[in-house]
Scaffold this motif. Structure first.
Motif, mmCIF file in Angstrom:
data_model
loop_
_atom_site.group_PDB
_atom_site.id
_atom_site.type_symbol
_atom_site.label_atom_id
_atom_site.label_comp_id
_atom_site.label_asym_id
_atom_site.label_seq_id
_atom_site.Cartn_x
_atom_site.Cartn_y
_atom_site.Cartn_z
ATOM 1 N N GLN A 90 28.158 10.982 5.705
ATOM 2 C CA GLN A 90 28.611 9.497 6.294
ATOM 3 C C GLN A 90 29.124 8.367 5.393
ATOM 4 O O GLN A 90 29.931 7.579 5.730
ATOM 5 C CB GLN A 90 27.315 8.983 6.929
ATOM 6 C CG GLN A 90 26.170 8.766 6.457
ATOM 7 C CD GLN A 90 25.317 10.000 6.068
ATOM 8 O OE1 GLN A 90 25.492 11.151 6.273
ATOM 9 N NE2 GLN A 90 24.144 9.744 5.725
ATOM 10 N N ASP A 91 28.789 8.562 3.985
ATOM 11 C CA ASP A 91 29.089 7.407 3.000
ATOM 12 C C ASP A 91 30.053 7.937 2.028
ATOM 13 O O ASP A 91 30.387 7.322 1.262
ATOM 14 C CB ASP A 91 27.746 7.128 2.260
ATOM 15 C CG ASP A 91 26.738 6.333 3.135
ATOM 16 O OD1 ASP A 91 25.427 6.741 2.935
ATOM 17 O OD2 ASP A 91 27.112 5.835 4.191
ATOM 18 N N TYR A 92 30.833 9.081 2.225
ATOM 19 C CA TYR A 92 31.791 9.561 1.122
ATOM 20 C C TYR A 92 33.251 9.693 1.597
ATOM 21 O O TYR A 92 33.867 10.303 1.151
ATOM 22 C CB TYR A 92 31.100 11.096 0.850
ATOM 23 C CG TYR A 92 29.562 11.077 0.463
ATOM 24 C CD1 TYR A 92 29.108 10.161 -0.480
ATOM 25 C CD2 TYR A 92 28.792 11.967 1.104
ATOM 26 C CE1 TYR A 92 27.635 10.266 -0.845
ATOM 27 C CE2 TYR A 92 27.314 12.001 0.809
ATOM 28 C CZ TYR A 92 26.791 11.175 -0.138
ATOM 29 O OH TYR A 92 25.582 11.034 -0.564
ATOM 30 N N GLY A 93 33.452 8.942 2.365
ATOM 31 C CA GLY A 93 34.819 8.807 2.950
ATOM 32 C C GLY A 93 36.048 8.649 1.914
ATOM 33 O O GLY A 93 37.094 9.252 1.823
ATOM 34 N N ALA A 94 35.635 7.836 0.738
ATOM 35 C CA ALA A 94 36.445 7.504 -0.230
ATOM 36 C C ALA A 94 36.667 8.820 -0.792
ATOM 37 O O ALA A 94 37.932 9.309 -1.449
ATOM 38 C CB ALA A 94 36.035 6.444 -1.301
ATOM 39 N N LEU A 119 38.821 20.968 -6.801
ATOM 40 C CA LEU A 119 37.361 21.220 -7.226
ATOM 41 C C LEU A 119 36.670 20.173 -7.980
ATOM 42 O O LEU A 119 35.680 19.905 -7.886
ATOM 43 C CB LEU A 119 37.629 22.757 -7.907
ATOM 44 C CG LEU A 119 38.132 23.803 -7.245
ATOM 45 C CD1 LEU A 119 38.055 25.094 -8.163
ATOM 46 C CD2 LEU A 119 36.927 23.916 -6.233
ATOM 47 N N ALA A 120 37.649 19.205 -8.918
ATOM 48 C CA ALA A 120 37.130 18.293 -9.602
ATOM 49 C C ALA A 120 36.560 17.163 -8.410
ATOM 50 O O ALA A 120 35.641 16.713 -8.796
ATOM 51 C CB ALA A 120 37.957 17.546 -10.672
ATOM 52 N N VAL A 121 36.938 16.995 -7.412
ATOM 53 C CA VAL A 121 36.482 16.226 -6.537
ATOM 54 C C VAL A 121 35.296 16.942 -5.705
ATOM 55 O O VAL A 121 34.400 16.137 -5.337
ATOM 56 C CB VAL A 121 37.768 15.654 -5.568
ATOM 57 C CG1 VAL A 121 37.324 14.787 -4.204
ATOM 58 C CG2 VAL A 121 38.927 15.025 -6.132
ATOM 59 N N LEU A 122 35.354 17.870 -5.467
ATOM 60 C CA LEU A 122 34.274 18.727 -5.010
ATOM 61 C C LEU A 122 33.070 18.456 -5.934
ATOM 62 O O LEU A 122 32.075 18.147 -5.476
ATOM 63 C CB LEU A 122 34.453 20.088 -4.728
ATOM 64 C CG LEU A 122 33.200 21.018 -4.173
ATOM 65 C CD1 LEU A 122 32.719 20.154 -2.957
ATOM 66 C CD2 LEU A 122 33.460 22.433 -3.974
#
Length: 142
Positions: A90-94, A119-122
């Motif tokens: 819920q808080d990870y939209g960005a 994968l860096a974003v993951l």
């Protein structure tokens, strides 16, 4: 009170990952294992028959229900990978807007193939989820 259906087992995560089919899914599962180990600093543990978990936490709700659950992890399902980030997205939209092609469930991220995502974003998402979870309930190694 009811107990969690998904609980840690004594099964080998390495053996489970080695048996994943088809081969492309097995190679991606190995990549995810490496990424989760690096992002969390935790060794994997099997939760139920098909979830590879990293870290755990003990929760206690206002209702009195309490238990232990994996802090983060994944399952290399046939159709797509299921990636578990607690306490949800819920808080990870960005962060999710930079991830790539995915679908969301309540605390589950679905990815068809790793080539579809960054994968860096993951890894950033995994670490952020652990930090947020640890603020609610302390996360510890398996």
């Amino acid at each position: 009170m009811s107990q969690n259906k998904t609980v840690p087992t004594g099964a080998s995560a390495e053996a489970f990952l080695a048996a994943v089919e088809p081969e492309r899914k097995a190679l991606e599962a190995q990549q995810l294992d490496t990424l989760f180990r690096q992002a969390t600093g935790f060794a994997p543990q099997m939760w139920g028959a098909s979830i590879v978990g990293y870290g755990r936490y003990h929760y206690r709700y206002a209702t009195g229900r309490e238990g232990d659950f994996l802090a983060t992890g994944f399952s290399p399902r046939k159709a797509r990978h299921s990636i578990y980030i607690m306490p949800g997205y819920q808080d990870y939209g960005a962060i999710l807007s930079r991830l790539g092609k995915h679908k969301l469930g309540k605390s589950c991220l679905y990815v068809n193939k790793l080539a579809d995502i960054d994968l860096a974003v993951l890894a950033e998402l995994i670490q952020t989820g652990l930090k947020d979870l640890d603020a609610l309930w302390p996360v510890r190694p398996n």
